[in-house]
Each structure stands twice: as C-alpha cells, then as structure tokens.
Write an enzyme that holds these catalytic residues in place. Structure first.
Site, mmCIF file in Angstrom:
data_model
loop_
_atom_site.group_PDB
_atom_site.id
_atom_site.type_symbol
_atom_site.label_atom_id
_atom_site.label_comp_id
_atom_site.label_asym_id
_atom_site.label_seq_id
_atom_site.Cartn_x
_atom_site.Cartn_y
_atom_site.Cartn_z
ATOM 1 N N CYS A 50 -0.331 4.098 2.607
ATOM 2 C CA CYS A 50 -0.348 3.918 4.058
ATOM 3 C C CYS A 50 -0.040 2.464 4.382
ATOM 4 C CB CYS A 50 -1.667 4.387 4.666
ATOM 5 S SG CYS A 50 -3.142 3.978 3.705
ATOM 6 N N SER A 51 -0.995 1.719 4.867
ATOM 7 C CA SER A 51 -0.682 0.354 5.275
ATOM 8 C C SER A 51 -1.887 -0.558 5.098
ATOM 9 C CB SER A 51 -0.218 0.339 6.728
ATOM 10 O OG SER A 51 -1.213 0.947 7.534
ATOM 11 N N CYS A 52 -2.707 -0.309 4.091
ATOM 12 C CA CYS A 52 -3.883 -1.152 3.853
ATOM 13 C C CYS A 52 -3.446 -2.602 3.693
ATOM 14 C CB CYS A 52 -4.626 -0.683 2.607
ATOM 15 S SG CYS A 52 -5.290 0.984 2.787
ATOM 16 N N CYS B 197 0.889 -1.152 0.000
ATOM 17 C CA CYS B 197 0.000 0.000 0.000
ATOM 18 C C CYS B 197 0.922 1.195 0.000
ATOM 19 C CB CYS B 197 -0.912 0.025 1.230
ATOM 20 S SG CYS B 197 -1.895 1.544 1.233
HETATM 21 FE FE FE Z 1 -3.499 2.219 2.433
#
Ligand code: FE
Length: 198
Positions: A107-109, A104
């Site tokens: 971000c950190s999906c 991602c």
């Molecule tokens: Fe994300």
C-alpha cells in the site's frame, strides 16, 4: 488478507472528518484547493524537514548516529518526532558500498512523523512493483546511477515497521553547521531514490 495488515478501517473520527469535509465543500464553505495546499505543506515542508533534522544530527554527532541506527524510534523521539506511522522506526544507512531504498509494496506505509505524507509516486503501483523487480532501473529514472559495486537493498514496510534512509553526507560540507546541513537533505534522499548533493 495480507494487505489489511498495512491499513486499518477508518476510525469513527476519520469517518466524521470525511463526512464533514464533503459537507463543507458542498456548502461552499471550504475550498478543496486550500485543503490541497495544506496537504502539500505537510507532504513537502513540515514532514521532510523533521527527517532532515534527524539526518543532520546524525551527520554531526557520531553517538547520536549510533543510537539512530540501533534504536531508531527512540533516537528520533529524542528530537521530538513521534506519533502515528512512526511507532517502530528502523533507520538504514547509505554508504558507498550499500544503497538502501524504501517501498511499501502492499500500500503506502510511510514514516509520517519524520517524512510527512508520501508523494504520489510512492503510492503508485508501478513504483511499488518495479522498485522491487528492478531497483537500479527505477533509481536511474530518478537520475541516480549507482556503480555496479554498490549493493542495492530494498526495504519493504511491514505492518509495524517504517523505514527511513540515512543518506550519505555529501563531500565538501565539512564547514557547514547542523542547520545548514539539514537544509540540504531532501525527502527523496530519505526514501533513497536520490542522494544529497551539496
Ligand atoms: Fe503499507
């Protein structure tokens, strides 16, 4: 702002949980190490074991595999794995010709119901930027050397879609049961930074 598509403001409940956690730590009623241990459990055990069962089922059941690749969310739900960050799942298959890897960039999906919580490196800025620019170089750092003939595809999470890699079934595992196969499948292989080895 593009990144806001991937995150959302904390809900009322989440804000209360955070406030409560701070208070409990401050009063000495809970130990942050214990909380970390709990997170570690979800990051390394509960989460990825669900994804591993999905992979093992796909390896032994061609009809399930076809459903998984065409309708990921529904096929994963057949095994009971649903919920937040797993509402719109796309499963991509690794083969000798194509190697898929997930990121991602914003971000950190991450697909929580199948893979649990994302590892720290997945959330790091260097991984997020470099895997797009130089995926082969990043994979080499994970110890994965792919032949030049293998195409590398990088899948970047969107505001809705979460990806999961269906790794290649390792050779020499024809005699293994579904449970034994599931035990071989690692989190990193389902992110696509390693292969499954027998
Ligand atoms: Fe994300």
């Amino acid at each position: 702002m593009a990144s806001s598509a991937h995150t959302r403001p904390l809900s009322e409940v989440e804000i209360r949980v955070k406030a409560l956690e701070s208070l409990l730590v401050e009063k000495g009623l809970i130990d942050l190490a214990a909380v970390d241990a709990l997170i570690d459990k979800y990051e390394h055990k509960v989460g990825p074991r669900n994804g591993a069962r999905v992979v093992a089922r796909a390896w032994v059941d061609p009809a399930y595999k076809a459903r998984l690749l065409s309708h990921g969310t529904e096929a994963i739900a057949e095994l009971g794995y649903t919920g937040m960050q797993g509402e719109d799942m796309v499963v991509v298959e690794n083969t000798p010709e194509v190697h898929n890897v997930l990121v991602c960039t914003l971000c950190s999906c991450y697909p929580w119901p199948t893979l649990g919580l994302p590892p720290v490196w997945y959330k790091s800025a260097p991984y997020r930027s470099r895997v797009v620019i130089d995926p082969r170089g990043v994979l080499q750092e994970f110890g994965l050397q792919l032949p030049e003939s293998t195409e590398v595809r990088v899948w970047d999470s969107t505001s809705e879609v979460r990806y999961m890699v269906l790794p290649e079934r390792p050779p020499g595992t024809e005699h293994l049961s579904e449970d034994e196969l599931a035990a071989l499948v690692t989190r990193d292989a389902m992110i696509g930074v390693t292969k499954v080895s027998a």
